[in-house]
Structures are given as structure tokens and as C-alpha cells.
Design a protein around this motif. Structure first.
Motif, PDB file in Angstrom:
ATOM      1  N   GLN A  89       0.704  -1.160   0.157  1.00  0.00           N
ATOM      2  CA  GLN A  89      -0.174   0.037  -0.186  1.00  0.00           C
ATOM      3  C   GLN A  89       0.837   1.297  -0.209  1.00  0.00           C
ATOM      4  O   GLN A  89       0.325   2.451  -0.208  1.00  0.00           O
ATOM      5  CB  GLN A  89      -0.841   0.063   1.269  1.00  0.00           C
ATOM      6  CG  GLN A  89      -1.818  -1.157   1.444  1.00  0.00           C
ATOM      7  CD  GLN A  89      -3.137  -1.160   0.855  1.00  0.00           C
ATOM      8  OE1 GLN A  89      -3.439   0.017   0.397  1.00  0.00           O
ATOM      9  NE2 GLN A  89      -3.463  -2.117   0.109  1.00  0.00           N
ATOM     10  N   MET A  90       2.053   1.090   0.483  1.00  0.00           N
ATOM     11  CA  MET A  90       3.141   2.295   0.603  1.00  0.00           C
ATOM     12  C   MET A  90       3.418   2.977  -0.835  1.00  0.00           C
ATOM     13  O   MET A  90       3.953   2.066  -1.671  1.00  0.00           O
ATOM     14  CB  MET A  90       4.189   2.005   1.236  1.00  0.00           C
ATOM     15  CG  MET A  90       4.025   1.437   2.704  1.00  0.00           C
ATOM     16  SD  MET A  90       3.137   2.462   3.888  1.00  0.00           S
ATOM     17  CE  MET A  90       4.208   3.754   4.186  1.00  0.00           C
ATOM     18  N   TRP A  91       3.731   4.190  -0.814  1.00  0.00           N
ATOM     19  CA  TRP A  91       4.357   4.751  -2.143  1.00  0.00           C
ATOM     20  C   TRP A  91       5.471   5.201  -1.679  1.00  0.00           C
ATOM     21  O   TRP A  91       6.378   5.316  -2.529  1.00  0.00           O
ATOM     22  CB  TRP A  91       3.377   5.909  -2.511  1.00  0.00           C
ATOM     23  CG  TRP A  91       2.065   5.844  -3.347  1.00  0.00           C
ATOM     24  CD1 TRP A  91       1.003   4.918  -2.605  1.00  0.00           C
ATOM     25  CD2 TRP A  91       1.810   5.925  -4.535  1.00  0.00           C
ATOM     26  NE1 TRP A  91       0.018   4.791  -3.493  1.00  0.00           N
ATOM     27  CE2 TRP A  91       0.608   5.260  -4.769  1.00  0.00           C
ATOM     28  CE3 TRP A  91       2.396   6.435  -5.610  1.00  0.00           C
ATOM     29  CZ2 TRP A  91      -0.092   5.321  -5.900  1.00  0.00           C
ATOM     30  CZ3 TRP A  91       1.688   6.764  -6.729  1.00  0.00           C
ATOM     31  CH2 TRP A  91       0.539   6.170  -6.984  1.00  0.00           C
ATOM     32  N   LEU A  92       5.770   5.404  -0.459  1.00  0.00           N
ATOM     33  CA  LEU A  92       7.161   6.084  -0.064  1.00  0.00           C
ATOM     34  C   LEU A  92       7.575   5.299   1.329  1.00  0.00           C
ATOM     35  O   LEU A  92       6.702   4.976   2.207  1.00  0.00           O
ATOM     36  CB  LEU A  92       6.844   7.621   0.316  1.00  0.00           C
ATOM     37  CG  LEU A  92       6.944   8.519  -0.958  1.00  0.00           C
ATOM     38  CD1 LEU A  92       6.528   9.887  -0.614  1.00  0.00           C
ATOM     39  CD2 LEU A  92       7.897   8.500  -1.990  1.00  0.00           C
ATOM     40  N   GLY A  93       8.786   5.168   1.233  1.00  0.00           N
ATOM     41  CA  GLY A  93       9.196   4.466   2.684  1.00  0.00           C
ATOM     42  C   GLY A  93       8.663   2.802   2.752  1.00  0.00           C
ATOM     43  O   GLY A  93       7.889   2.160   1.943  1.00  0.00           O
ATOM     44  N   HIS A  94       9.071   1.923   3.752  1.00  0.00           N
ATOM     45  CA  HIS A  94       8.566   0.821   3.992  1.00  0.00           C
ATOM     46  C   HIS A  94       8.820   0.307   5.259  1.00  0.00           C
ATOM     47  O   HIS A  94       9.859   0.750   6.043  1.00  0.00           O
ATOM     48  CB  HIS A  94       9.286  -0.143   3.016  1.00  0.00           C
ATOM     49  CG  HIS A  94      10.735  -0.356   3.185  1.00  0.00           C
ATOM     50  ND1 HIS A  94      11.793   0.650   2.600  1.00  0.00           N
ATOM     51  CD2 HIS A  94      11.626  -1.020   3.731  1.00  0.00           C
ATOM     52  CE1 HIS A  94      13.080   0.318   3.238  1.00  0.00           C
ATOM     53  NE2 HIS A  94      12.732  -0.801   3.756  1.00  0.00           N
ATOM     54  N   PHE A  95       8.094  -0.888   5.872  1.00  0.00           N
ATOM     55  CA  PHE A  95       8.152  -1.349   7.063  1.00  0.00           C
ATOM     56  C   PHE A  95       9.167  -2.438   6.780  1.00  0.00           C
ATOM     57  O   PHE A  95       9.106  -3.089   5.780  1.00  0.00           O
ATOM     58  CB  PHE A  95       6.933  -1.777   7.773  1.00  0.00           C
ATOM     59  CG  PHE A  95       6.126  -0.568   8.236  1.00  0.00           C
ATOM     60  CD1 PHE A  95       6.381  -0.285   9.444  1.00  0.00           C
ATOM     61  CD2 PHE A  95       5.204   0.056   7.336  1.00  0.00           C
ATOM     62  CE1 PHE A  95       5.685   0.873   9.976  1.00  0.00           C
ATOM     63  CE2 PHE A  95       4.469   0.929   7.992  1.00  0.00           C
ATOM     64  CZ  PHE A  95       4.545   1.476   9.507  1.00  0.00           C
ATOM     65  N   MET A 105      10.189  -1.629  12.197  1.00  0.00           N
ATOM     66  CA  MET A 105      10.888  -0.464  11.936  1.00  0.00           C
ATOM     67  C   MET A 105      10.319   0.295  10.581  1.00  0.00           C
ATOM     68  O   MET A 105       9.993  -0.557   9.709  1.00  0.00           O
ATOM     69  CB  MET A 105      12.322  -0.601  11.976  1.00  0.00           C
ATOM     70  CG  MET A 105      12.893   0.634  11.727  1.00  0.00           C
ATOM     71  SD  MET A 105      14.901   0.455  11.801  1.00  0.00           S
ATOM     72  CE  MET A 105      15.096   0.102  13.502  1.00  0.00           C
ATOM     73  N   PHE A 106      10.111   1.661  10.450  1.00  0.00           N
ATOM     74  CA  PHE A 106       9.722   2.024   9.244  1.00  0.00           C
ATOM     75  C   PHE A 106      10.998   2.768   8.724  1.00  0.00           C
ATOM     76  O   PHE A 106      11.737   3.395   9.490  1.00  0.00           O
ATOM     77  CB  PHE A 106       8.725   3.205   9.523  1.00  0.00           C
ATOM     78  CG  PHE A 106       8.297   3.870   8.249  1.00  0.00           C
ATOM     79  CD1 PHE A 106       7.327   3.211   7.278  1.00  0.00           C
ATOM     80  CD2 PHE A 106       8.679   4.926   7.810  1.00  0.00           C
ATOM     81  CE1 PHE A 106       7.112   3.743   6.089  1.00  0.00           C
ATOM     82  CE2 PHE A 106       8.340   5.490   6.489  1.00  0.00           C
ATOM     83  CZ  PHE A 106       7.516   4.855   5.721  1.00  0.00           C
ATOM     84  N   ARG A 107      11.300   2.436   7.510  1.00  0.00           N
ATOM     85  CA  ARG A 107      12.590   3.321   6.946  1.00  0.00           C
ATOM     86  C   ARG A 107      12.239   4.026   5.504  1.00  0.00           C
ATOM     87  O   ARG A 107      11.193   3.820   4.879  1.00  0.00           O
ATOM     88  CB  ARG A 107      13.528   1.933   6.443  1.00  0.00           C
ATOM     89  CG  ARG A 107      14.063   1.383   7.693  1.00  0.00           C
ATOM     90  CD  ARG A 107      14.698   0.341   7.466  1.00  0.00           C
ATOM     91  NE  ARG A 107      15.940   0.513   6.367  1.00  0.00           N
ATOM     92  CZ  ARG A 107      16.712  -0.286   5.939  1.00  0.00           C
ATOM     93  NH1 ARG A 107      16.711  -1.661   6.334  1.00  0.00           N
ATOM     94  NH2 ARG A 107      17.732   0.066   5.227  1.00  0.00           N
TER      95      ARG A 107
END
Length: 166
Positions: A89-95, A105-107
Motif C-alpha cells: 500500500q505504501m508509495w514512499l518508505g517501507h516497514f 521499523m519504518f525506513r
């Protein structure tokens, strides 16, 4: 000395922008060195420990946002499934799940190639999008880690909760 060396030695440290932001918001912070700063930000669900690292070699400022939720070994596979659903679902960053420590952690990163300087606005957006992601999905992680729910059920509950907020 090459042109790249000159650009790298003459540019301001982007972590100064983060330190200024932390001071302005009265967030506690610690400089672990010239290339790393960690701040603590209070969220709706928990406090977030956000580490920023300036990576000279790739000209990027890396953000790693952790929160207090130790994943027991028995839940690691289901949390990994949940992370996969969330990251889709993410467009930017990742878990990420650090299996060895049981840490979620989210990066994210801000690329500043070619001598680009970090602006206040860029750093604010980097931090706010990261915190928004953590706040949005924290309840889903709780459902899996503490309530023993499955990844799909946790994701559905998290999406339902956020859909109702406005």
C-alpha cells in the motif's frame, strides 16, 4: 582531490536541519556522532524513536523510525505477512521486521545527490510521512502482536479505522 570530494566536503551537514527541527519542537534528541541524530517524537499510540543517518557515500539521509513493540518469535511470520500487505500500500518508505531483535521499523530516505542541500520542508515531509505511516498501521501491528489476529484481519481493521477518520 576530485570534484566529488570538493562537493562532499563543502556541503552543510543535513542533520543540522533535523537538529534545528527537534529544538524548535522541543523534542529530545541525541547526536551519536557527526553523521547520526536520534529524536523522540510523541505520537497518538506511542513514542517514536527516529534516527537520521547521513550516508556520505550515497548522498542520502536515511530515516529509521522504531516504536516500542517487541514481536515474539511465535508472531514473526504473521507480522512479516502484515508488513508485506502494508508495504504493498505504501508509495514512499517501507516497514521492516528485524527478526533478530523482534523490532518493527519504518525506513525512508531523502536523496541529496549532486550537492543538493536539505531544506526544512523536505525534512519536515520526510519525518511527517514516516510518522503518519507508523500511526496509521500501529493498530494493525497491535492486533497481530498482542491480540493474535491474522495479518489480513489486522489490515482490514486498520483500514476500517482510518477510513472513518477525517
Amino acid at each position: 582531490m576530485t570534484l566529488i570530494d570538493i562537493v562532499q566536503t563543502s556541503r552543510p551537514n543535513p542533520l543540522e536541519v533535523i537538529e534545528h527541527m527537534a529544538t524548535s519542537n522541543q523534542w529530545s534528541f541525541e547526536r551519536a556522532g557527526e553523521d547520526e541524530i536520534t529524536i523522540v517524537v510523541r505520537g497518538k499510540w506511542t513514542d517514536y524513536q527516529v534516527s537520521f543517518t547521513w550516508m556520505h557515500d550515497i548522498e542520502a539521509m536515511h530515516l529509521a523510525c522504531a516504536f516500542e513493540m517487541k514481536v515474539p518469535e511465535r508472531n514473526c511470520d504473521e507480522v512479516a505477512r502484515l508488513i508485506s500487505l502494508i508495504n504493498a500500500q505504501m508509495w514512499l518508505g517501507h516497514f521492516d521486521l528485524w527478526h533478530q531483535d523482534g523490532l518493527i521499523m519504518f525506513r525512508h530516505a531523502l536523496v541529496l545527490a549532486g550537492g543538493v542541500e536539505a531544506s526544512d520542508r523536505q525534512c519536515e515531509v520526510l519525518l511527517s510521512t514516516s510518522l503518519d505511516a507508523c500511526e496509521r498501521y500501529y493498530p494493525a501491528f497491535q492486533f497481530v502482536v498482542w491480540a493474535g489476529e491474522g495479518a489480513k484481519e489486522a489490515m482490514a481493521a486498520a483500514m476500517f479505522d482510518t477510513a472513518g477518520q477525517g
